[in-house]
Design a protein around this motif. Structure first.
Motif, PDB file in Angstrom:
ATOM      1  N   ALA A  80      59.182  43.087  74.898  1.00 35.84           N
ATOM      2  CA  ALA A  80      60.341  42.993  73.981  1.00 35.84           C
ATOM      3  C   ALA A  80      60.205  42.222  72.910  1.00 35.84           C
ATOM      4  O   ALA A  80      61.084  42.007  71.854  1.00 35.84           O
ATOM      5  N   GLY A  81      58.683  41.659  72.692  1.00 35.19           N
ATOM      6  CA  GLY A  81      58.422  40.959  71.523  1.00 35.19           C
ATOM      7  C   GLY A  81      58.845  39.310  71.637  1.00 35.19           C
ATOM      8  O   GLY A  81      58.859  38.830  70.618  1.00 35.19           O
ATOM      9  N   LEU A  82      59.172  38.910  72.924  1.00 38.98           N
ATOM     10  CA  LEU A  82      59.380  37.486  73.300  1.00 38.98           C
ATOM     11  C   LEU A  82      58.457  36.829  73.841  1.00 38.98           C
ATOM     12  O   LEU A  82      57.480  37.356  74.424  1.00 38.98           O
ATOM     13  N   ASP A  83      58.257  35.505  73.538  1.00 40.86           N
ATOM     14  CA  ASP A  83      57.228  34.702  74.245  1.00 40.86           C
ATOM     15  C   ASP A  83      57.685  34.331  75.519  1.00 40.86           C
ATOM     16  O   ASP A  83      58.797  33.663  75.838  1.00 40.86           O
ATOM     17  N   PRO A  84      56.985  34.714  76.722  1.00 44.07           N
ATOM     18  CA  PRO A  84      57.653  34.118  77.897  1.00 44.07           C
ATOM     19  C   PRO A  84      57.888  32.785  78.161  1.00 44.07           C
ATOM     20  O   PRO A  84      58.772  32.536  78.836  1.00 44.07           O
TER      21      PRO A  84
END
Length: 225
Positions: A80-84
């Protein structure tokens, strides 16, 4: 590929190792790291051009299968293009805030006390009887429900159990206790939604009256038992 046999052998040998499972490019990898006798699971990934390591848990408390499963939400974040790491921290903050708000909610005893004060302010002559039944008498409802229990956590099933016990000794008393409990929790619901009084200094988080789900035993109203 990581295997339990390979990991256990390294632990027995006391080696410092860092091994990972294979994964598609950009999906992040599960890493087993053994350093100074401490064995941990990590999620290794790249975000914004930088390598990052997110701690999943210890080897002692998490199996290989569970560690692999724990990586899947992190991979979904990456997709989703998010930083875990940022998402895990955000979720931690949200849970902490929810816990803080929950801890700040008023208790059963506090709800009953405010209800009694409201009855007094409205000139209700029955308030001493209600106070005894809910707070100060022998085996009051506050004790049966737990004085420190958040009022929001009181369920219809909890109330039914309390009323059933009272009903065994006195159906008439159970009838009246249900009415008192209904009044107290209804007060809490209305208090939270009364737009004319401004923000209450103590919140109960009540969205409905749990007593409303319990039928009225009208046959026991005037039995005198």
């Amino acid at each position: 590929m990581l295997t339990v046999l390979k990991i256990e052998k390294a632990i027995r040998a006391g080696k410092n190792v860092a091994w990972s499972d294979p994964a598609p490019r950009g999906a992040g990898r599960l890493v087993f790291r053994l350093r100074g006798g401490a064995a941990v699971w990590l999620f290794k990934y790249f975000f914004a051009g930088k390598k990052r390591l997110l701690r999943i848990g210890s080897y002692e408390s998490m199996s290989l299968a569970d560690a692999r499963a724990a990586c899947e939400p992190f991979r979904a974040f990456l997709d989703a293009g998010l930083d875990p790491t940022a998402e895990v921290e955000r979720e931690r903050r949200e849970k902490a805030e929810q816990a803080r708000r929950r801890a700040a909610l008023g208790s059963v005893a506090q709800l009953f006390e405010l209800y009694i004060k409201d009855m007094q302010a409205r000139g209700k002559s029955s308030w001493p009887e209600v106070e005894r039944a809910l707070l100060t008498g022998k085996d009051p409802a506050a004790d049966a429900l737990g004085r420190e229990t958040p009022a929001k956590d009181v369920s219809a099933s909890m109330l039914r159990t309390v009323l059933a016990e009272v009903h065994k000794a006195s159906p008439s008393m159970a009838f009246h206790l249900r009415a008192y409990l209904h009044g107290a929790f209804q007060y809490g619901v209305v208090r939270a939604n009364d737009y004319t009084t401004g923000q209450a200094d103590l919140e109960f988080g009540l969205e409905h009256n749990p007593v409303a789900a319990i039928p009225v035993d009208r046959a026991s109203r005037n039995t005198g038992q």
